[in-house]
Motif scaffolding. Structure first.
Motif, PDB file in Angstrom:
ATOM      1  N   LEU A 199      -2.704  17.186  -9.216  1.00 10.11           N
ATOM      2  CA  LEU A 199      -3.331  16.193 -10.092  1.00 10.11           C
ATOM      3  C   LEU A 199      -2.965  14.777  -9.680  1.00 10.11           C
ATOM      4  O   LEU A 199      -3.796  13.872  -9.735  1.00 10.11           O
ATOM      5  CB  LEU A 199      -2.928  16.434 -11.548  1.00 10.11           C
ATOM      6  CG  LEU A 199      -3.570  17.624 -12.228  1.00 10.11           C
ATOM      7  CD1 LEU A 199      -2.995  17.813 -13.619  1.00 10.11           C
ATOM      8  CD2 LEU A 199      -5.070  17.463 -12.286  1.00 10.11           C
ATOM      9  N   PHE A 200      -1.721  14.561  -9.255  1.00  8.84           N
ATOM     10  CA  PHE A 200      -1.299  13.250  -8.766  1.00  8.84           C
ATOM     11  C   PHE A 200      -2.124  12.845  -7.549  1.00  8.84           C
ATOM     12  O   PHE A 200      -2.601  11.720  -7.450  1.00  8.84           O
ATOM     13  CB  PHE A 200       0.189  13.280  -8.398  1.00  8.84           C
ATOM     14  CG  PHE A 200       0.705  11.986  -7.848  1.00  8.84           C
ATOM     15  CD1 PHE A 200       1.198  11.019  -8.706  1.00  8.84           C
ATOM     16  CD2 PHE A 200       0.712  11.728  -6.490  1.00  8.84           C
ATOM     17  CE1 PHE A 200       1.688   9.818  -8.212  1.00  8.84           C
ATOM     18  CE2 PHE A 200       1.192  10.539  -5.991  1.00  8.84           C
ATOM     19  CZ  PHE A 200       1.679   9.580  -6.859  1.00  8.84           C
ATOM     20  N   ALA A 201      -2.308  13.769  -6.629  1.00  7.04           N
ATOM     21  CA  ALA A 201      -3.008  13.449  -5.386  1.00  7.04           C
ATOM     22  C   ALA A 201      -4.508  13.250  -5.592  1.00  7.04           C
ATOM     23  O   ALA A 201      -5.110  12.390  -4.948  1.00  7.04           O
ATOM     24  CB  ALA A 201      -2.772  14.549  -4.353  1.00  7.04           C
ATOM     25  N   VAL A 216       1.430   8.718   0.890  1.00  5.28           N
ATOM     26  CA  VAL A 216       2.031   9.174  -0.371  1.00  5.28           C
ATOM     27  C   VAL A 216       1.204  10.307  -0.962  1.00  5.28           C
ATOM     28  O   VAL A 216       1.759  11.280  -1.496  1.00  5.28           O
ATOM     29  CB  VAL A 216       2.171   7.999  -1.359  1.00  5.28           C
ATOM     30  CG1 VAL A 216       2.533   8.481  -2.748  1.00  5.28           C
ATOM     31  CG2 VAL A 216       3.205   7.015  -0.866  1.00  5.28           C
ATOM     32  N   ASN A 217      -0.108  10.241  -0.859  1.00  7.50           N
ATOM     33  CA  ASN A 217      -0.963  11.307  -1.377  1.00  7.50           C
ATOM     34  C   ASN A 217      -0.784  12.608  -0.607  1.00  7.50           C
ATOM     35  O   ASN A 217      -1.109  13.674  -1.114  1.00  7.50           O
ATOM     36  CB  ASN A 217      -2.428  10.901  -1.334  1.00  7.50           C
ATOM     37  CG  ASN A 217      -2.864  10.242  -2.614  1.00  7.50           C
ATOM     38  OD1 ASN A 217      -2.198  10.359  -3.627  1.00  7.50           O
ATOM     39  ND2 ASN A 217      -3.980   9.552  -2.571  1.00  7.50           N
ATOM     40  N   ILE A 218      -0.282  12.547   0.613  1.00  8.98           N
ATOM     41  CA  ILE A 218       0.007  13.761   1.375  1.00  8.98           C
ATOM     42  C   ILE A 218       1.417  14.257   1.072  1.00  8.98           C
ATOM     43  O   ILE A 218       1.649  15.448   0.895  1.00  8.98           O
ATOM     44  CB  ILE A 218      -0.172  13.507   2.882  1.00  8.98           C
ATOM     45  CG1 ILE A 218      -1.649  13.252   3.189  1.00  8.98           C
ATOM     46  CG2 ILE A 218       0.338  14.673   3.703  1.00  8.98           C
ATOM     47  CD1 ILE A 218      -1.902  12.750   4.585  1.00  8.98           C
ATOM     48  N   ILE A 219       2.373  13.353   0.992  1.00  9.35           N
ATOM     49  CA  ILE A 219       3.779  13.722   0.831  1.00  9.35           C
ATOM     50  C   ILE A 219       4.087  14.241  -0.573  1.00  9.35           C
ATOM     51  O   ILE A 219       4.865  15.175  -0.736  1.00  9.35           O
ATOM     52  CB  ILE A 219       4.689  12.526   1.190  1.00  9.35           C
ATOM     53  CG1 ILE A 219       4.569  12.226   2.672  1.00  9.35           C
ATOM     54  CG2 ILE A 219       6.129  12.762   0.806  1.00  9.35           C
ATOM     55  CD1 ILE A 219       4.981  13.366   3.572  1.00  9.35           C
ATOM     56  N   LEU A 265       4.623   4.484 -12.466  1.00 11.67           N
ATOM     57  CA  LEU A 265       4.545   5.251 -13.703  1.00 11.67           C
ATOM     58  C   LEU A 265       4.142   6.700 -13.426  1.00 11.67           C
ATOM     59  O   LEU A 265       4.731   7.636 -13.981  1.00 11.67           O
ATOM     60  CB  LEU A 265       3.549   4.593 -14.665  1.00 11.67           C
ATOM     61  CG  LEU A 265       3.427   5.223 -16.038  1.00 11.67           C
ATOM     62  CD1 LEU A 265       4.735   5.098 -16.808  1.00 11.67           C
ATOM     63  CD2 LEU A 265       2.306   4.566 -16.801  1.00 11.67           C
ATOM     64  N   ALA A 266       3.167   6.893 -12.551  1.00 13.06           N
ATOM     65  CA  ALA A 266       2.736   8.251 -12.211  1.00 13.06           C
ATOM     66  C   ALA A 266       3.848   9.021 -11.511  1.00 13.06           C
ATOM     67  O   ALA A 266       4.054  10.210 -11.772  1.00 13.06           O
ATOM     68  CB  ALA A 266       1.490   8.189 -11.324  1.00 13.06           C
TER      69      ALA A 266
END
Length: 93
Positions: free
Chosen positions: A47-49, A67-70, A7-8
């Motif tokens: 904000l996502f990370a 994923v938090n880096i990419i 969802l995010a």
């Protein structure tokens, strides 16, 4: 990937797509709005990370960290042409 992670990611892609279509099809006449729209993908990626914990993105912590880096790097790449377009539009105004 968990449901919240999907969802995010979908919301992030919708934000990037809507900002891109707004700036390239019909840019606003206010230079401040143009600049704000051009950096919106950067803000959304950060904000996502920073707001989603790794456990909500992926079950595996190492994949979630990746994923938090990419994702923010992808948002930087997506925002680069938007910033260039915003500078061109602001010069034309």
């Amino acid at each position: 990937m968990t449901v919240i992670g999907w969802l995010a990611l979908v919301v992030l892609l919708l934000v990037i797509f809507s900002v891109t279509t707004t700036l390239f099809i019909r840019p606003p006449h206010n230079p401040t709005l143009i600049h704000a729209l051009s950096i919106t993908p950067l803000i959304a990626g950060v904000l996502f990370a920073f707001t989603l914990p790794n456990s909500l993105i992926f079950i595996d912590e190492s994949v979630a960290s990746f994923v938090n880096i990419i994702v923010p790097l992808g948002c930087i790449i997506a925002a680069f042409p938007l910033v260039i377009r915003a500078n061109r539009v602001k010069r034309a105004i």
